[in-house]
Design a protein around this motif. Structure first.
Motif, PDB file in Angstrom:
ATOM      1  N   ARG A  49      13.723  21.703  -8.842  1.00 20.08           N
ATOM      2  CA  ARG A  49      14.367  21.288  -7.439  1.00 20.08           C
ATOM      3  C   ARG A  49      13.094  20.175  -6.699  1.00 20.08           C
ATOM      4  NH1 ARG A  49      12.554  23.484  -3.137  1.00 20.08           N
ATOM      5  NH2 ARG A  49      11.556  24.829  -4.193  1.00 20.08           N
ATOM      6  N   THR A  85      10.715  18.495  -8.098  1.00 18.81           N
ATOM      7  CA  THR A  85      10.612  17.882  -8.864  1.00 18.81           C
ATOM      8  C   THR A  85      11.986  16.373  -7.859  1.00 18.81           C
ATOM      9  OG1 THR A  85       9.265  18.104 -10.236  1.00 18.81           O
ATOM     10  CG2 THR A  85      10.302  15.936 -10.040  1.00 18.81           C
ATOM     11  N   THR A  86      13.118  16.795  -7.900  1.00 19.72           N
ATOM     12  CA  THR A  86      14.601  16.100  -7.413  1.00 19.72           C
ATOM     13  C   THR A  86      14.417  16.473  -5.613  1.00 19.72           C
ATOM     14  OG1 THR A  86      15.997  17.220  -9.269  1.00 19.72           O
ATOM     15  CG2 THR A  86      16.583  16.309  -7.172  1.00 19.72           C
ATOM     16  N   ALA A  87      13.661  16.897  -4.563  1.00 17.39           N
ATOM     17  CA  ALA A  87      12.988  16.375  -3.373  1.00 17.39           C
ATOM     18  C   ALA A  87      12.547  15.810  -3.580  1.00 17.39           C
ATOM     19  CB  ALA A  87      13.147  17.986  -2.919  1.00 17.39           C
ATOM     20  N   ASP A 146      11.432  13.561  -5.527  1.00 19.50           N
ATOM     21  CA  ASP A 146      12.446  12.473  -5.814  1.00 19.50           C
ATOM     22  C   ASP A 146      12.633  11.466  -4.750  1.00 19.50           C
ATOM     23  OD1 ASP A 146      10.719  11.803  -7.814  1.00 19.50           O
ATOM     24  OD2 ASP A 146      11.784  12.817  -9.313  1.00 19.50           O
ATOM     25  N   GLN A 147      14.526  11.819  -3.836  1.00 20.68           N
ATOM     26  CA  GLN A 147      15.069  11.808  -3.152  1.00 20.68           C
ATOM     27  C   GLN A 147      14.570  11.239  -1.975  1.00 20.68           C
ATOM     28  OE1 GLN A 147      17.024  14.807  -2.577  1.00 20.68           O
ATOM     29  NE2 GLN A 147      18.722  14.507  -4.310  1.00 20.68           N
ATOM     30  N   LEU A 148      13.482  12.160  -1.155  1.00 26.13           N
ATOM     31  CA  LEU A 148      12.650  11.399  -0.318  1.00 26.13           C
ATOM     32  C   LEU A 148      11.794   9.970  -0.649  1.00 26.13           C
ATOM     33  CD1 LEU A 148      11.025  12.164   2.615  1.00 26.13           C
ATOM     34  CD2 LEU A 148      10.166  14.345   1.502  1.00 26.13           C
ATOM     35  N   ARG A 198      12.626   7.919  -2.459  1.00 21.81           N
ATOM     36  CA  ARG A 198      13.318   6.429  -2.777  1.00 21.81           C
ATOM     37  C   ARG A 198      13.985   6.486  -0.983  1.00 21.81           C
ATOM     38  NH1 ARG A 198      15.715   9.218  -6.972  1.00 21.81           N
ATOM     39  NH2 ARG A 198      17.026  10.637  -6.012  1.00 21.81           N
ATOM     40  N   ALA A 199      13.888   7.358  -0.533  1.00 22.68           N
ATOM     41  CA  ALA A 199      14.620   7.460   0.932  1.00 22.68           C
ATOM     42  C   ALA A 199      13.195   6.501   1.902  1.00 22.68           C
ATOM     43  CB  ALA A 199      15.257   8.675   1.870  1.00 22.68           C
ATOM     44  N   ARG A 257       6.490   8.961  -5.118  1.00 23.12           N
ATOM     45  CA  ARG A 257       6.358   9.826  -5.256  1.00 23.12           C
ATOM     46  C   ARG A 257       5.228  10.564  -4.750  1.00 23.12           C
ATOM     47  NH1 ARG A 257       7.061  13.202 -11.232  1.00 23.12           N
ATOM     48  NH2 ARG A 257       9.344  12.199 -10.460  1.00 23.12           N
TER      49      ARG A 257
END
Length: 83
Positions: A11, A13-15, A17-19, A21-22, A27
Protein backbone atom coordinates in the motif's frame (compact mmCIF):
# COMPACT_ATOMS: atom_id res chain seq x y z
CA UNK A 1 23.67 12.23 0.24
CA UNK A 2 23.69 8.94 2.04
CA UNK A 3 22.00 5.84 0.75
CA UNK A 4 19.21 4.46 2.94
CA UNK A 5 17.09 1.36 2.45
CA UNK A 6 13.45 1.32 3.50
CA UNK A 7 11.01 -1.54 3.70
CA UNK A 8 7.52 -0.50 2.64
CA UNK A 9 4.35 -2.53 2.40
CA UNK A 10 2.46 -2.78 -0.89
CA UNK A 11 0.00 0.00 0.00
CA UNK A 12 2.80 2.42 0.89
CA UNK A 13 4.75 1.59 -2.26
CA UNK A 14 1.70 2.08 -4.46
CA UNK A 15 0.81 5.41 -2.83
CA UNK A 16 4.41 6.59 -3.07
CA UNK A 17 4.63 5.66 -6.76
CA UNK A 18 1.35 7.43 -7.52
CA UNK A 19 2.55 10.58 -5.78
CA UNK A 20 5.90 10.43 -7.59
CA UNK A 21 4.19 10.09 -10.97
CA UNK A 22 1.79 12.95 -10.19
CA UNK A 23 4.67 15.24 -9.18
CA UNK A 24 6.94 14.05 -11.99
CA UNK A 25 9.77 13.10 -9.65
CA UNK A 26 11.44 9.94 -8.42
CA UNK A 27 10.22 7.85 -5.52
CA UNK A 28 13.34 8.89 -3.59
CA UNK A 29 12.59 12.59 -4.13
CA UNK A 30 9.08 12.15 -2.75
CA UNK A 31 10.51 10.43 0.34
CA UNK A 32 13.06 13.25 0.82
CA UNK A 33 10.32 15.90 0.51
CA UNK A 34 8.07 14.11 2.98
CA UNK A 35 10.91 13.77 5.47
CA UNK A 36 11.84 17.45 5.06
CA UNK A 37 8.21 18.45 5.60
CA UNK A 38 7.89 16.34 8.75
CA UNK A 39 11.17 17.67 10.18
CA UNK A 40 10.43 21.32 9.42
CA UNK A 41 10.61 23.59 12.44
CA UNK A 42 8.19 26.17 11.02
CA UNK A 43 4.51 25.40 11.47
CA UNK A 44 2.64 24.35 8.35
CA UNK A 45 -0.36 26.25 7.02
CA UNK A 46 -2.57 23.59 8.54
CA UNK A 47 -0.91 23.99 11.94
CA UNK A 48 -1.36 27.76 11.74
CA UNK A 49 -5.02 27.42 10.73
CA UNK A 50 -5.72 24.92 13.50
CA UNK A 51 -4.05 27.20 16.06
CA UNK A 52 -6.23 30.11 14.93
CA UNK A 53 -9.37 28.01 15.20
CA UNK A 54 -8.35 26.72 18.62
CA UNK A 55 -7.57 30.19 19.96
CA UNK A 56 -10.91 31.56 18.72
CA UNK A 57 -12.98 28.82 20.34
CA UNK A 58 -15.49 30.36 22.72
CA UNK A 59 -14.75 33.92 21.58
CA UNK A 60 -18.44 34.68 21.07
CA UNK A 61 -19.74 33.00 24.19
CA UNK A 62 -20.77 36.36 25.69
CA UNK A 63 -21.97 37.91 22.45
CA UNK A 64 -25.65 38.79 22.32
CA UNK A 65 -27.70 36.32 20.34
CA UNK A 66 -29.89 37.39 17.47
CA UNK A 67 -33.47 36.26 17.83
CA UNK A 68 -35.32 35.70 14.62
CA UNK A 69 -39.01 35.67 14.33
CA UNK A 70 -40.95 33.60 11.84
CA UNK A 71 -40.15 34.64 8.28
CA UNK A 72 -40.31 33.15 4.80
CA UNK A 73 -36.92 31.50 5.13
CA UNK A 74 -37.82 29.83 8.42
CA UNK A 75 -41.11 28.64 6.92
CA UNK A 76 -39.28 27.24 3.91
CA UNK A 77 -36.77 25.39 6.11
CA UNK A 78 -39.61 23.98 8.23
CA UNK A 79 -41.40 22.74 5.12
CA UNK A 80 -38.23 20.99 3.90
CA UNK A 81 -37.62 19.39 7.27
CA UNK A 82 -41.14 17.94 7.35
CA UNK A 83 -40.84 16.19 3.97
Amino acid sequence: MQRTNLYLDERQTTALDQLARAEGVSRAEVVRRLIDRSLATEPSELDTDLAAIESSFGALVDAPTVRRGPDRRAAHLDSIRRR
